[in-house]
Write a protein that holds these residues in place. Structure first.
Motif, PDB file in Angstrom:
ATOM      1  N   GLN A   5       0.829  -1.199   0.000  1.00 39.83           N
ATOM      2  CA  GLN A   5       0.000   0.000   0.000  1.00 39.83           C
ATOM      3  C   GLN A   5       0.869   1.256   0.000  1.00 39.83           C
ATOM      4  O   GLN A   5       0.545   2.239  -0.658  1.00 39.83           O
ATOM      5  CB  GLN A   5      -0.946   0.017   1.201  1.00 39.83           C
ATOM      6  N   VAL A   6       1.972   1.232   0.730  1.00 40.66           N
ATOM      7  CA  VAL A   6       2.904   2.364   0.737  1.00 40.66           C
ATOM      8  C   VAL A   6       3.429   2.599  -0.675  1.00 40.66           C
ATOM      9  O   VAL A   6       3.496   3.740  -1.147  1.00 40.66           O
ATOM     10  CB  VAL A   6       4.082   2.128   1.718  1.00 40.66           C
ATOM     11  N   ALA A   7       3.783   1.526  -1.359  1.00 41.22           N
ATOM     12  CA  ALA A   7       4.321   1.646  -2.716  1.00 41.22           C
ATOM     13  C   ALA A   7       3.259   2.114  -3.715  1.00 41.22           C
ATOM     14  O   ALA A   7       3.545   2.927  -4.592  1.00 41.22           O
ATOM     15  CB  ALA A   7       4.905   0.308  -3.165  1.00 41.22           C
ATOM     16  N   LEU A   8       2.036   1.627  -3.572  1.00 37.75           N
ATOM     17  CA  LEU A   8       0.972   1.964  -4.522  1.00 37.75           C
ATOM     18  C   LEU A   8       0.398   3.365  -4.311  1.00 37.75           C
ATOM     19  O   LEU A   8       0.088   4.060  -5.274  1.00 37.75           O
ATOM     20  CB  LEU A   8      -0.164   0.940  -4.434  1.00 37.75           C
ATOM     21  N   SER A   9       0.216   3.760  -3.066  1.00 36.03           N
ATOM     22  CA  SER A   9      -0.465   5.031  -2.761  1.00 36.03           C
ATOM     23  C   SER A   9       0.199   5.731  -1.582  1.00 36.03           C
ATOM     24  O   SER A   9      -0.413   5.896  -0.528  1.00 36.03           O
ATOM     25  CB  SER A   9      -1.931   4.769  -2.427  1.00 36.03           C
ATOM     26  N   PRO A  10       1.440   6.171  -1.742  1.00 36.88           N
ATOM     27  CA  PRO A  10       2.154   6.725  -0.590  1.00 36.88           C
ATOM     28  C   PRO A  10       1.499   7.957   0.027  1.00 36.88           C
ATOM     29  O   PRO A  10       1.602   8.167   1.238  1.00 36.88           O
ATOM     30  CB  PRO A  10       3.540   7.054  -1.149  1.00 36.88           C
ATOM     31  N   ALA A  30       3.025   6.946   3.431  1.00 38.25           N
ATOM     32  CA  ALA A  30       4.468   7.230   3.406  1.00 38.25           C
ATOM     33  C   ALA A  30       4.936   7.772   4.756  1.00 38.25           C
ATOM     34  O   ALA A  30       6.001   7.383   5.249  1.00 38.25           O
ATOM     35  CB  ALA A  30       4.797   8.216   2.289  1.00 38.25           C
ATOM     36  N   GLU A  31       4.159   8.663   5.352  1.00 35.76           N
ATOM     37  CA  GLU A  31       4.532   9.216   6.658  1.00 35.76           C
ATOM     38  C   GLU A  31       4.517   8.136   7.733  1.00 35.76           C
ATOM     39  O   GLU A  31       5.428   8.064   8.572  1.00 35.76           O
ATOM     40  CB  GLU A  31       3.581  10.351   7.048  1.00 35.76           C
ATOM     41  N   LEU A  32       3.485   7.306   7.734  1.00 37.33           N
ATOM     42  CA  LEU A  32       3.396   6.216   8.707  1.00 37.33           C
ATOM     43  C   LEU A  32       4.560   5.246   8.537  1.00 37.33           C
ATOM     44  O   LEU A  32       5.174   4.817   9.515  1.00 37.33           O
ATOM     45  CB  LEU A  32       2.056   5.493   8.563  1.00 37.33           C
ATOM     46  N   ASP A  33       4.906   4.943   7.298  1.00 33.08           N
ATOM     47  CA  ASP A  33       6.028   4.046   7.030  1.00 33.08           C
ATOM     48  C   ASP A  33       7.345   4.649   7.511  1.00 33.08           C
ATOM     49  O   ASP A  33       8.150   3.963   8.161  1.00 33.08           O
ATOM     50  CB  ASP A  33       6.101   3.742   5.536  1.00 33.08           C
ATOM     51  N   ALA A  34       7.574   5.928   7.246  1.00 34.25           N
ATOM     52  CA  ALA A  34       8.821   6.580   7.669  1.00 34.25           C
ATOM     53  C   ALA A  34       8.929   6.642   9.187  1.00 34.25           C
ATOM     54  O   ALA A  34       9.982   6.348   9.761  1.00 34.25           O
ATOM     55  CB  ALA A  34       8.901   7.986   7.064  1.00 34.25           C
ATOM     56  N   ARG A  35       7.834   7.018   9.839  1.00 36.65           N
ATOM     57  CA  ARG A  35       7.839   7.100  11.309  1.00 36.65           C
ATOM     58  C   ARG A  35       8.075   5.734  11.934  1.00 36.65           C
ATOM     59  O   ARG A  35       8.862   5.594  12.877  1.00 36.65           O
ATOM     60  CB  ARG A  35       6.523   7.680  11.810  1.00 36.65           C
ATOM     61  N   SER A  36       7.395   4.714  11.429  1.00 37.75           N
ATOM     62  CA  SER A  36       7.556   3.383  12.016  1.00 37.75           C
ATOM     63  C   SER A  36       8.946   2.815  11.724  1.00 37.75           C
ATOM     64  O   SER A  36       9.508   2.106  12.563  1.00 37.75           O
ATOM     65  CB  SER A  36       6.453   2.433  11.536  1.00 37.75           C
ATOM     66  N   SER A  37       9.531   3.155  10.595  1.00 40.62           N
ATOM     67  CA  SER A  37      10.891   2.688  10.285  1.00 40.62           C
ATOM     68  C   SER A  37      11.915   3.310  11.229  1.00 40.62           C
ATOM     69  O   SER A  37      12.844   2.632  11.684  1.00 40.62           O
ATOM     70  CB  SER A  37      11.253   3.013   8.835  1.00 40.62           C
ATOM     71  N   ARG A  38      11.745   4.607  11.539  1.00 33.18           N
ATOM     72  CA  ARG A  38      12.654   5.257  12.489  1.00 33.18           C
ATOM     73  C   ARG A  38      12.578   4.599  13.868  1.00 33.18           C
ATOM     74  O   ARG A  38      13.594   4.319  14.504  1.00 33.18           O
ATOM     75  CB  ARG A  38      12.329   6.751  12.613  1.00 33.18           C
ATOM     76  N   LEU A  39      11.373   4.346  14.326  1.00 37.05           N
ATOM     77  CA  LEU A  39      11.204   3.718  15.634  1.00 37.05           C
ATOM     78  C   LEU A  39      11.706   2.275  15.618  1.00 37.05           C
ATOM     79  O   LEU A  39      12.307   1.811  16.591  1.00 37.05           O
ATOM     80  CB  LEU A  39       9.740   3.794  16.068  1.00 37.05           C
ATOM     81  N   ALA A  40      11.502   1.562  14.524  1.00 32.36           N
ATOM     82  CA  ALA A  40      12.000   0.183  14.413  1.00 32.36           C
ATOM     83  C   ALA A  40      13.525   0.150  14.517  1.00 32.36           C
ATOM     84  O   ALA A  40      14.091  -0.726  15.175  1.00 32.36           O
ATOM     85  CB  ALA A  40      11.541  -0.446  13.099  1.00 32.36           C
ATOM     86  N   ARG A  41      14.198   1.124  13.895  1.00 31.85           N
ATOM     87  CA  ARG A  41      15.659   1.201  14.007  1.00 31.85           C
ATOM     88  C   ARG A  41      16.073   1.395  15.469  1.00 31.85           C
ATOM     89  O   ARG A  41      17.017   0.770  15.944  1.00 31.85           O
ATOM     90  CB  ARG A  41      16.219   2.326  13.148  1.00 31.85           C
TER      91      ARG A  41
END
Length: 122
Positions: A5-10, A30-41
């Motif tokens: 879904q991030v790739a299709l409709s960021p 896209a924002e949700l993906d970026a925020r969750s990736s930062r926290l996952a790191r």
């Protein structure tokens, strides 16, 4: 499915919630993906092992989703905790979630906290 879904409709809205001013706020995929990736790191930097429980104790829907996706991206297991529970209930839920020592937790502390603030045990 989320990554697709991030790739299709960021820029499409992933989550929306009402604000105190009777308006609505939104977060795109896209924002949700970026925020969750930062926290996952940040979780991985704590050497979070596979299926290690991580307490998620937040109020705003966007913060909860960010934390849940982050824990899953880091191969942890999220433990949802209602933020309006009494402190002793929260402590009991955390201690019941797995073996000690204490687990990492994602919280928002007071009004000065950040969504998705990571609090690690000391």
């Amino acid at each position: 499915m989320f990554a697709r879904q991030v790739a299709l409709s960021p820029e499409r809205t992933a989550v929306a919630w009402p604000t105190a001013a009777d308006e609505s706020a939104r977060l795109s995929y896209a924002e949700l993906d970026a925020r969750s990736s930062r926290l996952a790191r940040a979780l991985r930097e704590l050497d979070l092992g596979a299926n290690v429980p991580v307490a998620v104790c937040l109020l705003r829907p966007a913060d909860v989703l960010t934390a849940v996706y982050a824990v899953l991206k880091a191969d942890g297991a999220y433990v949802p905790i209602e933020a309006d529970n009494p402190p002793e209930r929260i402590a009991g839920l955390i201690s019941d979630s797995g073996p000690l020592p204490a687990h990492p937790a994602v919280t928002r502390r007071g009004t000065g906290g950040h969504p998705g603030r990571l609090r690690a045990p000391r």
